[in-house]
Design an enzyme around this catalytic site. Structure first.
Site, PDB file in Angstrom:
ATOM      1  N   SER A 424       0.485  -6.053   4.473  1.00  0.00           N
ATOM      2  CA  SER A 424       0.248  -6.651   5.793  1.00  0.00           C
ATOM      3  C   SER A 424      -1.141  -7.283   5.850  1.00  0.00           C
ATOM      4  CB  SER A 424       0.359  -5.539   6.844  1.00  0.00           C
ATOM      5  OG  SER A 424       0.583  -6.080   8.115  1.00  0.00           O
ATOM      6  N   GLN A 502      -2.134 -15.945   6.489  1.00  0.00           N
ATOM      7  CA  GLN A 502      -1.897 -15.849   7.932  1.00  0.00           C
ATOM      8  C   GLN A 502      -2.934 -16.730   8.619  1.00  0.00           C
ATOM      9  OE1 GLN A 502      -3.224 -12.421  10.213  1.00  0.00           O
ATOM     10  NE2 GLN A 502      -1.176 -12.193  11.081  1.00  0.00           N
ATOM     11  N   TYR A 583      -5.293 -13.044  20.250  1.00  0.00           N
ATOM     12  CA  TYR A 583      -6.050 -14.194  19.757  1.00  0.00           C
ATOM     13  C   TYR A 583      -5.545 -15.454  20.467  1.00  0.00           C
ATOM     14  CZ  TYR A 583      -7.788 -10.796  16.445  1.00  0.00           C
ATOM     15  OH  TYR A 583      -8.384  -9.696  15.904  1.00  0.00           O
ATOM     16  N   ARG A 631       3.795 -14.001  13.831  1.00  0.00           N
ATOM     17  CA  ARG A 631       3.494 -12.627  14.279  1.00  0.00           C
ATOM     18  C   ARG A 631       3.336 -12.611  15.790  1.00  0.00           C
ATOM     19  NH1 ARG A 631      -0.155  -7.619  11.902  1.00  0.00           N
ATOM     20  NH2 ARG A 631       1.673  -7.357  10.594  1.00  0.00           N
ATOM     21  N   ARG A 725      -2.365   0.014   6.509  1.00  0.00           N
ATOM     22  CA  ARG A 725      -3.355   1.034   6.111  1.00  0.00           C
ATOM     23  C   ARG A 725      -2.989   1.789   4.848  1.00  0.00           C
ATOM     24  NH1 ARG A 725      -3.473   3.634  11.802  1.00  0.00           N
ATOM     25  NH2 ARG A 725      -1.337   2.884  11.559  1.00  0.00           N
TER      26      ARG A 725
HETATM   27  C1  LIG Z   1      -8.537  -3.075   8.635  1.00  0.00           C
HETATM   28  C2  LIG Z   1      -7.404  -3.772   9.311  1.00  0.00           C
HETATM   29  C3  LIG Z   1      -7.457  -5.140   9.495  1.00  0.00           C
HETATM   30  C4  LIG Z   1      -6.387  -5.814  10.099  1.00  0.00           C
HETATM   31  N1  LIG Z   1      -6.398  -7.168  10.193  1.00  0.00           N
HETATM   32  C5  LIG Z   1      -5.323  -7.849  10.622  1.00  0.00           C
HETATM   33  C6  LIG Z   1      -5.230  -9.253  10.541  1.00  0.00           C
HETATM   34  O1  LIG Z   1      -6.110  -9.917  10.031  1.00  0.00           O
HETATM   35  N2  LIG Z   1      -4.136  -9.859  11.042  1.00  0.00           N
HETATM   36  C7  LIG Z   1      -3.112  -9.144  11.584  1.00  0.00           C
HETATM   37  O2  LIG Z   1      -2.132  -9.726  12.050  1.00  0.00           O
HETATM   38  N3  LIG Z   1      -3.146  -7.811  11.630  1.00  0.00           N
HETATM   39  C8  LIG Z   1      -4.209  -7.149  11.141  1.00  0.00           C
HETATM   40  N4  LIG Z   1      -4.213  -5.775  11.123  1.00  0.00           N
HETATM   41  C9  LIG Z   1      -3.007  -5.056  11.584  1.00  0.00           C
HETATM   42  C10 LIG Z   1      -2.109  -4.714  10.397  1.00  0.00           C
HETATM   43  O3  LIG Z   1      -1.610  -5.867   9.748  1.00  0.00           O
HETATM   44  C11 LIG Z   1      -0.923  -3.835  10.837  1.00  0.00           C
HETATM   45  O4  LIG Z   1      -0.139  -4.586  11.728  1.00  0.00           O
HETATM   46  C12 LIG Z   1      -1.366  -2.549  11.500  1.00  0.00           C
HETATM   47  O5  LIG Z   1      -2.450  -1.953  10.788  1.00  0.00           O
HETATM   48  C13 LIG Z   1      -0.227  -1.532  11.570  1.00  0.00           C
HETATM   49  O6  LIG Z   1       0.269  -1.224  10.289  1.00  0.00           O
HETATM   50  P1  LIG Z   1      -0.077   0.165   9.528  1.00  0.00           P
HETATM   51  O7  LIG Z   1       0.340   1.275  10.428  1.00  0.00           O
HETATM   52  O8  LIG Z   1       0.754   0.098   8.251  1.00  0.00           O
HETATM   53  O9  LIG Z   1      -1.550   0.179   9.261  1.00  0.00           O
HETATM   54  C14 LIG Z   1      -5.273  -5.089  10.545  1.00  0.00           C
HETATM   55  C15 LIG Z   1      -5.251  -3.711  10.372  1.00  0.00           C
HETATM   56  C16 LIG Z   1      -6.273  -3.047   9.743  1.00  0.00           C
HETATM   57  C17 LIG Z   1      -6.170  -1.552   9.542  1.00  0.00           C
END
Ligand SMILES: Cc1cc2nc3c(=O)[nH]c(=O)nc-3n(C[C@H](O)[C@H](O)[C@H](O)COP(=O)(O)O)c2cc1C
Ligand SMILES: Cc1cc2nc3c(=O)[nH]c(=O)nc-3n(C[C@H](O)[C@H](O)[C@H](O)COP(=O)(O)OP(=O)(O)OC[C@H]3O[C@@H](n4cnc5c(N)ncnc54)[C@H](O)[C@@H]3O)c2cc1C
Length: 773
Positions: A424, A502, A583, A631, A725
């Site tokens: 992701s 993205q 955003y 998204r 994560r």
């Molecule tokens: C450090 C970090 C940075 C993230 N940056 C973005 C991003 O740039 N664009 C986005 O759409 N989501 C971003 N997210 C959200 C993740 O893509 C994801 O949707 C969210 O962490 C839930 O998934 P998980 O439970 O597997 O961590 C970020 C999440 C984390 C932890």
């Protein structure tokens, strides 16, 4: 003590019995308005675990109940002209009458006074009672009397059901789905004694109304159901025993949660038990179990704390503490199962093939996962995996172990992903001037070698002012494009992974510090001006953005187009348009952040107008054979904000504009949000959008094991799973999770091959050790 149980259902009888058998000195009366053998209902279903608890509580009644039980292992689905069956599910069914009769007899044996045909008008009728147990069912008069204290939260659910019986015997828990010209009817059928089966028929309010079932009496309704399920009934008739119900006998389920379970009425302590305190939908069949567990727990608390009057209040408090947790767990699972049946017609039955529909039904409560199904019926599950793999284009022979869903390929436009796991997008705040650095090469290179089919870099910004922080990646100049190409080439050279970008614009959430210096906080210096749908700041002390005018819109759209061209030239395989998390494009979609009065604000069409304009512009220049996902924040988690229903509308609009997929995220739109986190917490949004808007989806959010991903994909709740994560913790998440579920037929980077066998052997040894314990 003097104890009065109002209501002689499972809760009242069992509590009376347990208290009296252990402490005969108590004077206990169960007051029941019906005659001894006069009760509603057909069969109830238990699990083996429930029987164990009952054996410990009162071996005598447990033995009688066990002798009377009908045990069966199979679940059968009748759907679209097919019959499918799986085994290993372990149910026991007993007639409600028989259960109550056993409990009544045991109560008499131990000296509980049973006062039948007495309708208790109020708890104050029993002024000498130390404890009054309100076990008077879902419509509890006692609970209503003290509604201020008990704070009941009762929700009438939309589906209609009628609880019938038949003499036809079924040797499996059978689900039968039938479509009429007005919608779907489903029957839940199970045998509960030597000559009777329960036959519950359920449908939506719309279908109920369209058939004018409210105008039929019980006989009319029975004849109607016999017609619909004639093939399954094979000439057998349906019967009712709900004499106490007036009218059509089609009910709505009432979901009940209470704020408190006990109250002192000035003379006696009053406590709620069973359906009077909480309900669980029959879709997981646990209402009787909850009632009996309540009785067991309260009796246990008296044993632990003492059987004197002074122990009543602490015992009631401890009972509520313990039971609340278990009840919440079961109500949660029951809610998932109930909601599945509420939407099943339009969401799944109309479109899904029988094989996937069966899997979806079996996992409806989300308590039963893929690996759990394997434990119950490995042969059936492997057959399903084989079906899924073949549909994904793999050739699998009948004696070969198929790859699980997450490791099957996925094809969209001209692109093939080797499997369905996605890294992701995750902002790393480690760029200078928007440039990919050695950090990004190492970070994303490692994940590209880790087995995922698609590796997204973080949100990449379309102009310097589009950045969230000074550390964000960009794609607005030649050198950034060159570094992107270096990254894409690296990703392609080290394995099968495809590279995703993205593209986004931070909008009102821009010009902030990198995460570890204060997430969302404005920069201390060198801030740049912000744009958004409306002039509303994200934080109270944050910079107020300018509401975009048409010239701003043209400029930003062109920035997106230019960045898209650069991504295409750099060889990026997949583009995602970031319309989530508050955003810029998200700020147009949400009514919380878009208060515009022009054609870009207001209803769905207006709020989506600008994001769709950007989407169409990038789709026009992005190579035809490469996919674009969008998204969305599918839930703002804030009153007045977007809900999953709104997201479904936007998803359909993006689909019509040519989007290939919706990446179903949520939140981060408003600081007032109150998200409900939990395992797979955003997957329901993906499920709704995929199966109602009929567009492919990516599920994301708290998906942390192969078992989660396989369950989601197999049930058709998403087409791909994005893992964020867990990929920070383990770049090789896919390879490691595959090994953990015993899949060795996945290749590791050749440089690391020496580690593969040892890693798998160690896991297998650890699993064998755990099993032996
Ligand atoms: C450090 C970090 C940075 C993230 N940056 C973005 C991003 O740039 N664009 C986005 O759409 N989501 C971003 N997210 C959200 C993740 O893509 C994801 O949707 C969210 O962490 C839930 O998934 P998980 O439970 O597997 O961590 C970020 C999440 C984390 C932890
Ligand atoms: C269609 C359907 C299917 C179900 N299937 C299952 C299943 O498979 N498995 C399962 O475990 N559960 C099932 N249930 C739920 C189950 O029936 C209840 O959860 C369970 O009976 C709760 O027990 P209780 O003792 O709390 O209440 P009840 O069984 O409702 O008993 C309450 C008793 O109180 C009496 N009463 C009420 N008011 C008064 C008064 N003022 N004075 C005197 N007496 C009074 C009533 O006559 C009744 O006998 C199903 C429910 C439905 C509707």
């Amino acid at each position: 003590m003097r104890i009065v149980c109002i209501g002689g259902g499972p809760a009242g009888l069992y509590f009376g019995l347990l208290m009296k058998r252990r402490h005969p000195e108590h004077s206990i009366t169960v007051v029941e308005r019906n005659k001894p053998y006069d009760t509603f209902g057909w069969g109830v279903v238990f699990s083996d675990a429930m029987m164990r608890a009952m054996r410990a509580a009162d071996p005598e009644s447990a033995k009688e109940i066990a002798d009377a039980f009908n045990h069966w292992d199979d679940i059968e689905l009748i759907f679209k002209g097919t019959r499918q069956r799986t085994t290993g599910h372990g149910f026991i069914g007993i007639g409600r009458k028989q259960l109550l009769n056993i409990l009544q007899r045991r109560c008499e044996e131990v000296g509980v006074e049973l006062a039948f045909e007495q309708d208790a008008k109020s708890d104050l009728q029993f002024p000498d009672a130390d404890l009054i147990v309100a076990a008077d069912g879902i419509n509890s008069r006692i609970r209503e009397r003290y509604a201020d204290a008990f704070r009941p939260d009762l929700v009438v659910r939309p589906n209609r059901y009628i609880w019938l019986g038949t003499r036809k015997l079924f040797d499996a828990f059978t689900f039968d789905f039938r479509r009429t010209e007005n919608g779907w009817f489903q029957a839940h059928i199970y045998k509960f004694d030597r000559d009777t089966s329960t036959f519950i028929v359920e449908t939506t309010e719309d279908t109920f109304a369209a058939h004018r079932l409210d105008q039929l009496d019980q006989e009319g309704s029975i004849a109607f159901c016999e017609g619909i399920f004639a093939e399954t009934l094979g000439g057998a008739s349906l019967m009712t025993n709900a004499r106490h119900l007036r009218g059509s006998a089609w009910l709505n389920f009432n979901r009940l949660i209470c704020g408190a379970w006990s109250h002192f009425n000035g003379r006696s302590h009053v406590v709620l038990m069973g359906d009077a305190a909480h309900t669980a939908h029959f879709a997981i069949g646990s209402g009787t179990k909850l009632a009996l567990d309540d009785a067991i727990e309260l009796a246990k608390q008296f044993d632990a704390l003492g059987h004197g009057r002074e122990h009543v209040a602490p015992a009631l408090a401890a009972y509520e503490d313990v039971r609340r947790v278990d009840v919440a767990r079961i109500q949660n699972a029951a809610r998932n199962a109930m909601e599945w049946f509420e939407v099943v017609g339009r969401r799944y039955a109309d479109t899904m093939e029988p094989e996937q529909f069966f899997y979806s039904m079996l996992t409806r409560s989300q308590r039963i996962s893929h690996e759990n199904l394997r434990l119950r019926d490995p042969h059936w599950l492997e057959g399903y995996e084989r079906w899924f793999a073949r549909r994904a284009g793999l050739t699998v022979s009948n004696d070969e172990r198929p790859l699980p869903p997450m490791l099957t390929p996925y094809r969209v436009r001209g692109l093939s992903l080797a499997n369905r796991i996605v890294v992701s997008p995750m902002a790393m705040y480690s760029a200078k001037d928007g440039l990919i650095s050695d950090f990004h090469i190492a970070h994303l290179g490692a994940r590209a070698m880790g087995g995922a089919g698609l590796v997204f870099a973080e949100m990449t910004c379309v102009s310097p002012e589009a950045r969230i922080t000074p550390g964000c990646l960009g794609l607005w100049n030649e050198s950034q494009q060159r570094e992107w190409k270096r990254l894409v080439d690296l990703i392609h050279s080290v394995g099968h992974a495809k590279a995703g970008v993205q593209l986004g614009h931070a909008g009102r959430k821009g010009s902030t510090r990198v995460a570890w210096d204060g997430i969302d906080q404005p920069l201390n210096h060198d801030n740049w001006p912000l744009l958004s749908a409306s002039a509303l700041s994200y934080l109270p002390h944050g910079q107020v953005p300018r509401a975009m005018d048409r010239a701003d819109m043209d400029k930003v759209r062109d920035d997106f187009v230019a960045a898209t061209r650069r991504a295409a030239a750099a060889g990026v395989d997949w583009l995602e348009l970031h319309c989530a998390h508050g955003y810029l494009l998200s700020s147009f979609l949400s009514p919380l952040t878009n208060v515009r009065q022009d054609e870009y604000g207001g209803g769905h069409e207006n709020r989506a107008r600008y994001p769709l304009e950007v989407f169409r512009a990038i789709r026009a220049v992005w190579p035809e054979d490469r996919p674009i996902s969008v998204r969305l924040s599918c839930n703002d988690w804030t009153a007045g904000g977007n809900t999953p229903d709104d997201a479904e509308i936007f998803a359909a609009m993006f689909k019509a504009a040519g989007a290939d997929m919706i990446d179903c995220s949520s939140g981060q739109v408003s600081k007032a949000e109150r998200p409900v986190y939990g395992r797979l917490f955003q997957t329901p949004f993906s499920d709704q959008i995929r199966n109602e808007a009929q567009i492919a989806t990516i599920a994301v959010g708290a998906i942390s094991e192969a078992d989660h991903a396989n369950s989601i994909l197999a049930a058709g709740r998403a087409d791909l799973c994005a893992i964020a994560r867990p990929h920070l913790a383990d770049p090789a998440w896919t390879l490691h999770e595959a090994a953990r579920i015993g899949i060795n037929a996945i290749s590791w980077p050749k440089q690391y091959a020496a580690a593969k066998g040892q890693y798998e052997a160690n896991l297998a040894r650890a699993a064998a050790g755990a099993e032996a314990k």
